[in-house]
Scaffold this motif. Structure first.
Motif, PDB file in Angstrom:
ATOM      1  N   TRP A  58      15.697   8.770  -4.651  1.00  0.00           N
ATOM      2  CA  TRP A  58      14.418   8.077  -4.517  1.00  0.00           C
ATOM      3  C   TRP A  58      14.563   6.919  -3.531  1.00  0.00           C
ATOM      4  O   TRP A  58      15.438   6.082  -3.684  1.00  0.00           O
ATOM      5  N   THR A  59      13.706   6.910  -2.518  1.00  0.00           N
ATOM      6  CA  THR A  59      13.699   5.802  -1.562  1.00  0.00           C
ATOM      7  C   THR A  59      12.628   4.771  -1.908  1.00  0.00           C
ATOM      8  O   THR A  59      12.640   3.660  -1.378  1.00  0.00           O
ATOM      9  N   ALA A  60      11.701   5.151  -2.784  1.00  0.00           N
ATOM     10  CA  ALA A  60      10.696   4.207  -3.296  1.00  0.00           C
ATOM     11  C   ALA A  60      10.180   4.730  -4.626  1.00  0.00           C
ATOM     12  O   ALA A  60      10.121   5.931  -4.842  1.00  0.00           O
ATOM     13  N   ARG A  61       9.854   3.818  -5.541  1.00  0.00           N
ATOM     14  CA  ARG A  61       9.308   4.196  -6.845  1.00  0.00           C
ATOM     15  C   ARG A  61       8.024   3.424  -7.117  1.00  0.00           C
ATOM     16  O   ARG A  61       7.871   2.284  -6.680  1.00  0.00           O
ATOM     17  N   LEU A  62       7.122   4.090  -7.833  1.00  0.00           N
ATOM     18  CA  LEU A  62       5.867   3.450  -8.218  1.00  0.00           C
ATOM     19  C   LEU A  62       6.132   2.122  -8.935  1.00  0.00           C
ATOM     20  O   LEU A  62       6.980   2.049  -9.836  1.00  0.00           O
ATOM     21  N   SER A  63       5.430   1.099  -8.509  1.00  0.00           N
ATOM     22  CA  SER A  63       5.562  -0.223  -9.126  1.00  0.00           C
ATOM     23  C   SER A  63       4.348  -1.050  -8.698  1.00  0.00           C
ATOM     24  O   SER A  63       3.573  -0.624  -7.829  1.00  0.00           O
ATOM     25  N   PRO A  64       4.200  -2.233  -9.237  1.00  0.00           N
ATOM     26  CA  PRO A  64       3.085  -3.084  -8.775  1.00  0.00           C
ATOM     27  C   PRO A  64       3.141  -3.366  -7.268  1.00  0.00           C
ATOM     28  O   PRO A  64       2.117  -3.622  -6.643  1.00  0.00           O
ATOM     29  N   GLN A  65       4.352  -3.315  -6.694  1.00  0.00           N
ATOM     30  CA  GLN A  65       4.499  -3.592  -5.265  1.00  0.00           C
ATOM     31  C   GLN A  65       4.452  -2.316  -4.400  1.00  0.00           C
ATOM     32  O   GLN A  65       4.368  -2.399  -3.180  1.00  0.00           O
ATOM     33  N   CYS A  66       4.523  -1.126  -5.040  1.00  0.00           N
ATOM     34  CA  CYS A  66       4.637   0.124  -4.268  1.00  0.00           C
ATOM     35  C   CYS A  66       3.666   1.175  -4.827  1.00  0.00           C
ATOM     36  O   CYS A  66       3.704   1.475  -6.029  1.00  0.00           O
ATOM     37  N   PRO A  67       2.812   1.769  -3.983  1.00  0.00           N
ATOM     38  CA  PRO A  67       1.783   2.689  -4.484  1.00  0.00           C
ATOM     39  C   PRO A  67       2.251   4.135  -4.663  1.00  0.00           C
ATOM     40  O   PRO A  67       1.465   4.968  -5.117  1.00  0.00           O
ATOM     41  N   VAL A  68       3.512   4.454  -4.309  1.00  0.00           N
ATOM     42  CA  VAL A  68       3.950   5.857  -4.333  1.00  0.00           C
ATOM     43  C   VAL A  68       5.388   5.993  -4.830  1.00  0.00           C
ATOM     44  O   VAL A  68       6.190   5.055  -4.738  1.00  0.00           O
ATOM     45  N   ASN A  69       5.704   7.194  -5.327  1.00  0.00           N
ATOM     46  CA  ASN A  69       7.087   7.655  -5.430  1.00  0.00           C
ATOM     47  C   ASN A  69       7.431   8.373  -4.129  1.00  0.00           C
ATOM     48  O   ASN A  69       6.644   9.186  -3.634  1.00  0.00           O
ATOM     49  N   LEU A  70       8.617   8.106  -3.590  1.00  0.00           N
ATOM     50  CA  LEU A  70       9.028   8.725  -2.332  1.00  0.00           C
ATOM     51  C   LEU A  70      10.479   9.169  -2.455  1.00  0.00           C
ATOM     52  O   LEU A  70      11.343   8.374  -2.832  1.00  0.00           O
TER      53      LEU A  70
END
Length: 209
Positions: free
Chosen positions: A30-42
């Motif tokens: 995972w290079t990004a996960r859903l969170s208040p700061q991030c709108p997507v899983n990537l």
């Protein structure tokens, strides 16, 4: 409108997918996960293009031959015959296919296994080179099977791959034909347009005619 029956003939691609020793296994991070700061899983993936159901490009067995991005798509789409040669031994020979020879379409997939292997098994069934020649002489442009390769795991000369090269045939390997009755279908198994790649994963499906 009635929907035609669809057979998914692709195995799941996972970290424990059986692969040739030394091949790059499937891995996902995972290079990004859903969170208040991030709108997507990537996610990002690494894998050999020979993991799971795949189409070898001619570049796999010849330098200066077409890569996965350069092959024509026609062979991977259209009328197809599934022929059963279950428990036929180390090689698919002409006599294993002769019963289904009449009016062969341009694509032939051979079911060798009662059940597709889920762990690496070096003793898989491959194509006898003369069988590749026999199919090509009958107008076949694509061959496939439910094992890792059209050549035996121990082969250093890759005689069947070299026949594919000389006869300009395409190939699908690592299919799952466990549930597919012998007969005629529509094949859809398009390779990805991967620049410079020696093969491409495919999501191979058969559709009732």
């Amino acid at each position: 409108m009635s929907h035609k029956t669809l057979w998914d003939i692709s195995p799941v691609v996972a970290p424990d997918s059986p692969i040739f020793p030394g091949d790059e296994p499937y891995a996902l991070r995972w290079t990004a996960r859903l969170s208040p700061q991030c709108p997507v899983n990537l996610s990002a993936v690494t894998l050999s293009p020979h993991v799971g159901a795949h189409a070898d490009a001619p570049l796999h067995y010849a330098d200066d031959a077409p890569s996965a991005a350069e092959v024509a798509l026609d062979p991977y789409l259209g009328p197809c015959r599934v022929i059963h040669a279950i428990d036929c031994g180390p090689l698919i020979r002409i006599e294993h296919l002769a019963h289904a020879e009449a009016n062969l379409p341009p694509r032939v997939l051979v079911r060798c296994n009662r059940q597709a292997d889920t762990v690496w098994n070096p003793d898989f069934t491959a194509y006898a080179p003369e069988t590749v020649e026999w199919l090509a002489a009958r107008g076949v442009r694509l061959i496939g099977l439910d094992t890792p390769s059209v050549d035996p795991a121990s082969s250093k000369t890759l005689d069947s791959h070299q026949r594919l090269l000389r006869l300009d045939l395409r190939v699908l390997e690592n299919l799952v034909l466990d549930e597919v009755p012998e007969g005629d279908y529509e094949l859809i198994a398009l390779p990805l347009k991967l620049a410079g790649a020696c093969a491409s994963p495919v999501r191979a499906v058969l559709r009732a005619l």
